[in-house]
Design a protein around this motif. Sequence first.
Motif, PDB file in Angstrom:
ATOM      1  N   LEU A 385      34.193  11.690  13.169  1.00 38.36           N
ATOM      2  CA  LEU A 385      34.635  10.643  12.254  1.00 38.36           C
ATOM      3  C   LEU A 385      33.478  10.148  11.383  1.00 38.36           C
ATOM      4  CD1 LEU A 385      36.823   8.704  11.271  1.00 38.36           C
ATOM      5  CD2 LEU A 385      36.273   7.195  13.183  1.00 38.36           C
ATOM      6  N   LYS A 386      32.287  10.010  11.985  1.00 36.44           N
ATOM      7  CA  LYS A 386      31.132   9.564  11.185  1.00 36.44           C
ATOM      8  C   LYS A 386      30.795  10.593  10.116  1.00 36.44           C
ATOM      9  CE  LYS A 386      26.664   7.369  11.311  1.00 36.44           C
ATOM     10  NZ  LYS A 386      25.659   6.651  12.126  1.00 36.44           N
ATOM     11  N   GLN A 387      30.916  11.881  10.448  1.00 42.38           N
ATOM     12  CA  GLN A 387      30.686  12.923   9.465  1.00 42.38           C
ATOM     13  C   GLN A 387      31.690  12.804   8.320  1.00 42.38           C
ATOM     14  OE1 GLN A 387      28.167  15.633   9.663  1.00 42.38           O
ATOM     15  NE2 GLN A 387      28.767  15.423   7.531  1.00 42.38           N
ATOM     16  N   ALA A 388      32.939  12.477   8.666  1.00 39.59           N
ATOM     17  CA  ALA A 388      33.979  12.312   7.639  1.00 39.59           C
ATOM     18  C   ALA A 388      33.669  11.133   6.726  1.00 39.59           C
ATOM     19  CB  ALA A 388      35.339  12.125   8.315  1.00 39.59           C
ATOM     20  N   VAL A 389      33.140  10.043   7.304  1.00 38.45           N
ATOM     21  CA  VAL A 389      32.783   8.867   6.500  1.00 38.45           C
ATOM     22  C   VAL A 389      31.676   9.222   5.513  1.00 38.45           C
ATOM     23  CG1 VAL A 389      31.775   6.548   6.580  1.00 38.45           C
ATOM     24  CG2 VAL A 389      33.511   7.219   8.263  1.00 38.45           C
ATOM     25  N   GLU A 390      30.695  10.002   5.968  1.00 42.86           N
ATOM     26  CA  GLU A 390      29.617  10.436   5.074  1.00 42.86           C
ATOM     27  C   GLU A 390      30.176  11.268   3.918  1.00 42.86           C
ATOM     28  OE1 GLU A 390      26.264  13.825   5.263  1.00 42.86           O
ATOM     29  OE2 GLU A 390      26.030  12.306   6.844  1.00 42.86           O
ATOM     30  N   PHE A 391      31.055  12.216   4.243  1.00 46.17           N
ATOM     31  CA  PHE A 391      31.687  13.031   3.211  1.00 46.17           C
ATOM     32  C   PHE A 391      32.434  12.157   2.217  1.00 46.17           C
ATOM     33  CE2 PHE A 391      31.356  17.086   5.651  1.00 46.17           C
ATOM     34  CZ  PHE A 391      31.055  17.932   4.591  1.00 46.17           C
ATOM     35  N   LYS A 392      33.254  11.258   2.753  1.00 46.43           N
ATOM     36  CA  LYS A 392      34.105  10.411   1.906  1.00 46.43           C
ATOM     37  C   LYS A 392      33.271   9.568   0.943  1.00 46.43           C
ATOM     38  CE  LYS A 392      35.794   6.512   3.410  1.00 46.43           C
ATOM     39  NZ  LYS A 392      35.402   5.527   2.364  1.00 46.43           N
TER      40      LYS A 392
END
Length: 397
Positions: A385-392
Motif C-alpha cells: 500500500l505504501k508503494q501504491a501511495v508513492e506511485f499515486k
Amino acid sequence: MIALLLLQIIFFVGYYVMSIVFGLFKIFLTLLKFKNLAISTLFNRIPIEDRKKVVIVGGGFSGSIVAQKLENDYQVTLIDTKDFFEFTPSILRTIVEPQHVKKIQILHSHYLKHTNVIQKEVLGVQSREVILDDRSVEFDYLVINSGSSYNSPFKESSVVSSARANTLRENYYHIRKLKRILIIGGGIVGVELAAEIVDHFKGKEVTIVHSQSKLMNRFPKKAIRYTEEFLQKRGVKLIYNERVVAHRGQTFITDQGSEIIADQAFLCTGIAPNSNFIKNSYPDAISENGYIKANDQLQMSGTTYYRNIFVSGDVLHVREEKLAQTAECTASIVVNNINAMESRCEHKMQSYKPFAKPVLISLGKYTAIFVYKDYSITGFLPALLKQAVEFKTMVRY
C-alpha cells in the motif's frame, strides 16, 4: 527463504501492475491538465501581466500543489531552497537503494510550466514583498509552506541528518563499510531508518537511543510491540529514556551517562519549523514552538489575522501529526480560499479542522504497519500500500 522469495515475487508483480495502472492514471491527469489550461486560456480574459501575484514559499507537498493549481490563473512564483519536489516518506529507502532517488524526485521546472521558480532562501517578509539576498519579490497573496528541518546540536561529520534523500544516498557506499551505527530518536523516522539498514545490510550493530519509554509513543500498542519485535529480532539494541547530549570522536554520551560507540550516527529527532524568516516582521504570528499560527481559513494570524497571507503544511501551528496528507489537505483549502477571495465570494471560503489520518510506517522493503486511530495492520499488505501511495503521488508531477 522460500517465503521471502515468494514475497519478493508478489511484490515485484504488484509493482509492475501498479506501474501500468498509474501510468494510465498519469495519462488521464495529463489530459485533465490540458483541459484546465484550455479553459483558463479561453475564459480568463485578464492579461497575464495584470493577473494577481501569488508567491509560494516552499516546494514540498503543500507548495507544489498550490503552484500547480494556481499557475494558470495567477502570476505564480515558487521560492524554494531546492530545485525539485521530493516524496519525503520514501527518502529513507535511498540509504539502501540509492537509485530509488530517481523515482521520488522531480524538478519543479518539469511539472510547473507557467510558474517562475526561484531557488533561494527567503530572508524576510514585509506586508507586500518577500525579501531574498539579492532582490525582493512582490505579492498580492503569499502562501507559506516552508516546512521543517532537523535542528542538529552536532556539527561534526560523524552525525548525519536524515532529512534529505541526497544526503542519505551519498552515505550508501560509506555505510556498507560501517559496523556500528547509532540512530538518535525512536519516532517514525528513526524506526524506519533502522529497519531499512538491518533489512538490507547484514552484520550491522544498530542502536536506537530514544528519550521516551517506548518507540513511536503516540501509536497503538500493537504497532509499537510489532515494531520492537521486528527490530530486536534483527539485533537492534533499544535504549529508552535517554538523550544523546554530547560525543567525543566515536563515543556518544547520553544524559544518563551511558556511552555508545558508533562509527556513524543518524539524527532523527529535533525537528524545528522553518519560520525564522517571518519572526522579525510578524512575531505575534509565531507559536511557542516556532510554528506559524493561522485562523480556521489558514490565514496567518496573531493579534489580528492577515488576509492575504496563508499558511499550510508542516510549518502550520496545528495539533496533529505532521503528515504529507495534512500538507495536501491544507494546500487544497488555501487554493480554494484564494480563489474565493479573488472572485469576491468569501462566503465560499473553507475551514480546516484537524482529523485522524491513516499512517504507513515502513519496516524495510517488504514489511510495514498501517495505523488508523487505534487500529493497526502489520505485514506485507501495508508495504504494498505504501508503494501504491508513492506511485499515486508521483504521477501528479
